[in-house]
Design a protein around this motif. Sequence first.
Motif, mmCIF file in Angstrom:
data_model
loop_
_atom_site.group_PDB
_atom_site.id
_atom_site.type_symbol
_atom_site.label_atom_id
_atom_site.label_comp_id
_atom_site.label_asym_id
_atom_site.label_seq_id
_atom_site.Cartn_x
_atom_site.Cartn_y
_atom_site.Cartn_z
ATOM 1 N N ILE A 1 22.708 -31.532 32.663
ATOM 2 C CA ILE A 1 22.811 -31.826 34.098
ATOM 3 C C ILE A 1 23.056 -33.305 34.343
ATOM 4 C CG2 ILE A 1 21.630 -31.686 36.329
ATOM 5 C CD1 ILE A 1 22.283 -28.961 35.110
ATOM 6 N N LEU A 2 22.326 -34.177 33.644
ATOM 7 C CA LEU A 2 22.277 -35.593 34.007
ATOM 8 C C LEU A 2 23.004 -36.547 33.066
ATOM 9 C CD1 LEU A 2 18.501 -35.815 35.044
ATOM 10 C CD2 LEU A 2 20.485 -35.379 36.512
ATOM 11 N N SER A 3 23.464 -36.082 31.911
ATOM 12 C CA SER A 3 24.076 -37.024 30.965
ATOM 13 C C SER A 3 25.326 -37.669 31.560
ATOM 14 C CB SER A 3 24.452 -36.310 29.667
ATOM 15 O OG SER A 3 25.174 -37.196 28.820
ATOM 16 N N PRO A 4 25.474 -39.008 31.397
ATOM 17 C CA PRO A 4 26.674 -39.685 31.899
ATOM 18 C C PRO A 4 27.823 -39.678 30.900
ATOM 19 C CG PRO A 4 25.141 -41.313 31.072
ATOM 20 C CD PRO A 4 24.469 -39.975 30.898
ATOM 21 N N TYR A 5 27.610 -39.087 29.714
ATOM 22 C CA TYR A 5 28.609 -39.144 28.651
ATOM 23 C C TYR A 5 29.522 -37.923 28.689
ATOM 24 C CZ TYR A 5 25.561 -42.827 26.998
ATOM 25 O OH TYR A 5 24.808 -43.969 26.916
ATOM 26 N N PRO A 6 30.840 -38.117 28.791
ATOM 27 C CA PRO A 6 31.764 -36.988 28.912
ATOM 28 C C PRO A 6 31.640 -35.965 27.799
ATOM 29 C CG PRO A 6 32.891 -39.039 29.448
ATOM 30 C CD PRO A 6 31.534 -39.423 28.923
ATOM 31 N N GLY A 7 31.266 -36.427 26.596
ATOM 32 C CA GLY A 7 31.137 -35.505 25.473
ATOM 33 C C GLY A 7 30.074 -34.446 25.666
ATOM 34 N N HIS A 8 29.107 -34.711 26.557
ATOM 35 C CA HIS A 8 28.053 -33.728 26.827
ATOM 36 C C HIS A 8 28.472 -32.698 27.878
ATOM 37 C CE1 HIS A 8 24.762 -36.662 25.262
ATOM 38 N NE2 HIS A 8 25.250 -35.908 24.294
ATOM 39 N N ARG A 9 29.580 -32.934 28.564
ATOM 40 C CA ARG A 9 30.106 -31.986 29.558
ATOM 41 C C ARG A 9 29.032 -31.558 30.555
ATOM 42 N NH1 ARG A 9 33.889 -28.086 25.690
ATOM 43 N NH2 ARG A 9 35.164 -29.777 24.826
ATOM 44 N N SER A 10 28.398 -32.551 31.132
ATOM 45 C CA SER A 10 27.283 -32.306 32.052
ATOM 46 C C SER A 10 27.780 -32.062 33.463
ATOM 47 C CB SER A 10 26.335 -33.508 32.053
ATOM 48 O OG SER A 10 26.957 -34.625 32.686
ATOM 49 N N ALA A 11 26.864 -31.648 34.329
ATOM 50 C CA ALA A 11 27.199 -31.518 35.738
ATOM 51 C C ALA A 11 27.622 -32.860 36.319
ATOM 52 C CB ALA A 11 26.004 -30.952 36.512
ATOM 53 N N ALA B 1 38.052 -24.734 43.329
ATOM 54 C CA ALA B 1 37.868 -25.014 41.904
ATOM 55 C C ALA B 1 36.403 -25.415 41.736
ATOM 56 C CB ALA B 1 38.796 -26.131 41.436
ATOM 57 N N ILE B 2 35.662 -24.647 40.958
ATOM 58 C CA ILE B 2 34.210 -24.794 40.899
ATOM 59 C C ILE B 2 33.754 -24.961 39.452
ATOM 60 C CG2 ILE B 2 31.990 -23.730 41.493
ATOM 61 C CD1 ILE B 2 33.685 -21.948 43.472
ATOM 62 N N GLU B 3 33.017 -26.017 39.193
ATOM 63 C CA GLU B 3 32.341 -26.193 37.907
ATOM 64 C C GLU B 3 30.897 -25.743 38.069
ATOM 65 O OE1 GLU B 3 33.587 -26.764 35.124
ATOM 66 O OE2 GLU B 3 35.425 -27.962 35.361
ATOM 67 N N VAL B 4 30.413 -24.949 37.123
ATOM 68 C CA VAL B 4 29.082 -24.349 37.213
ATOM 69 C C VAL B 4 28.228 -24.826 36.043
ATOM 70 C CG1 VAL B 4 27.780 -22.194 37.352
ATOM 71 C CG2 VAL B 4 30.105 -22.302 38.283
ATOM 72 N N LYS B 5 26.986 -25.157 36.327
ATOM 73 C CA LYS B 5 26.030 -25.501 35.282
ATOM 74 C C LYS B 5 24.724 -24.757 35.522
ATOM 75 C CE LYS B 5 28.081 -28.424 32.511
ATOM 76 N NZ LYS B 5 29.439 -27.993 32.878
ATOM 77 N N MET B 6 24.082 -24.393 34.431
ATOM 78 C CA MET B 6 22.781 -23.727 34.483
ATOM 79 C C MET B 6 21.673 -24.745 34.214
ATOM 80 S SD MET B 6 21.317 -20.619 32.086
ATOM 81 C CE MET B 6 21.755 -21.480 30.570
ATOM 82 N N LEU B 7 20.578 -24.629 34.958
ATOM 83 C CA LEU B 7 19.386 -25.450 34.749
ATOM 84 C C LEU B 7 18.232 -24.504 34.420
ATOM 85 C CD1 LEU B 7 17.892 -28.136 34.788
ATOM 86 C CD2 LEU B 7 17.698 -27.931 37.279
ATOM 87 N N ARG B 8 17.953 -24.353 33.133
ATOM 88 C CA ARG B 8 16.911 -23.432 32.676
ATOM 89 C C ARG B 8 15.928 -24.236 31.828
ATOM 90 N NH1 ARG B 8 19.486 -18.663 29.650
ATOM 91 N NH2 ARG B 8 19.683 -20.233 28.020
ATOM 92 N N LEU B 9 14.897 -24.748 32.494
ATOM 93 C CA LEU B 9 13.976 -25.674 31.844
ATOM 94 C C LEU B 9 12.955 -24.983 30.945
ATOM 95 C CD1 LEU B 9 13.461 -28.016 34.903
ATOM 96 C CD2 LEU B 9 14.651 -28.602 32.784
ATOM 97 N N MET B 10 12.803 -23.669 31.078
ATOM 98 C CA MET B 10 11.868 -22.914 30.239
ATOM 99 C C MET B 10 12.634 -21.858 29.463
ATOM 100 S SD MET B 10 8.912 -24.279 30.942
ATOM 101 C CE MET B 10 7.662 -23.106 30.402
ATOM 102 N N GLY B 11 12.260 -21.656 28.200
ATOM 103 C CA GLY B 11 12.915 -20.658 27.379
ATOM 104 C C GLY B 11 12.325 -19.269 27.587
ATOM 105 N N ASP B 12 12.935 -18.297 26.932
ATOM 106 C CA ASP B 12 12.471 -16.910 26.999
ATOM 107 C C ASP B 12 11.020 -16.787 26.542
ATOM 108 O OD1 ASP B 12 13.182 -13.898 27.113
ATOM 109 O OD2 ASP B 12 12.468 -14.119 25.050
ATOM 110 N N ASN B 13 10.604 -17.692 25.649
ATOM 111 C CA ASN B 13 9.240 -17.670 25.110
ATOM 112 C C ASN B 13 8.246 -18.446 25.966
ATOM 113 O OD1 ASN B 13 10.091 -20.272 24.621
ATOM 114 N ND2 ASN B 13 9.939 -20.160 22.402
ATOM 115 N N GLY B 14 8.687 -18.980 27.096
ATOM 116 C CA GLY B 14 7.795 -19.712 27.975
ATOM 117 C C GLY B 14 7.572 -21.156 27.574
#
Length: 209
Positions: A115-125, A92-105
């Motif tokens: 990734i780092l939020s401790p609040y369940p409502g943010h559904r973070s890693a 059972a695997i939860e996946v998160k994307m870390l994309r710090l730059m947008g398509d426009n650079g």
Amino acid sequence: MGNPDLQHLVNDFASAIESIDRSAPVRTSSRTGKPYQPGIGPHPETETVAMVATRLASVDPSSYGDYRLGEPYPGASRQKCDWTLGDPRMWAIEVKMLRLMGDNGKPNDNMLMHILSPYPGHRSALTDVEKLAASGFDCSRAVLIYGFDDAAWPMDLAIDSFEVLAQGRAGLSERRQAPFKNLIHPVHREGWVVAWQILGARSTRHYGA
């Protein structure tokens, strides 16, 4: 069905990203209707996971052919696990994307919240770690982060921070990681797939609860 260990799974996820990218997929903005530049980088997390799962099932059906996307958590049907493998279930695997730059650079200022939020409502890693640790899944469980590197915004700083915070919420295995590179997008050209197996829950204190 074979049961890939976590390093094998991480390696295969990274290889699938490179393979999919070579087909030059184009994502269209849901807001403006305009296409982004070709490459897997601009695609949202859910689409990328679906493409990777489909690709792996086709190239290695013995290990990845039996999979589900969005499988409900045992006893909590409103919570969905991103990717489960096996019948009977092996991962059972939860996946998160870390994309710090947008398509426009330009920097994506909200990405670290995912990734780092401790609040369940943010559904973070980070909250995925606790969710998996407390889940009723009777199989191996893991959190997997895939991300795109940039010289000014290296993803390892965020990964190191995540690991420190996550270790206070559950027992984690050693970090497993694999690079992907030579992607066609001018901004999202390379990156890493990183994962940890969840070994057990730890007690946490929620202030104000």
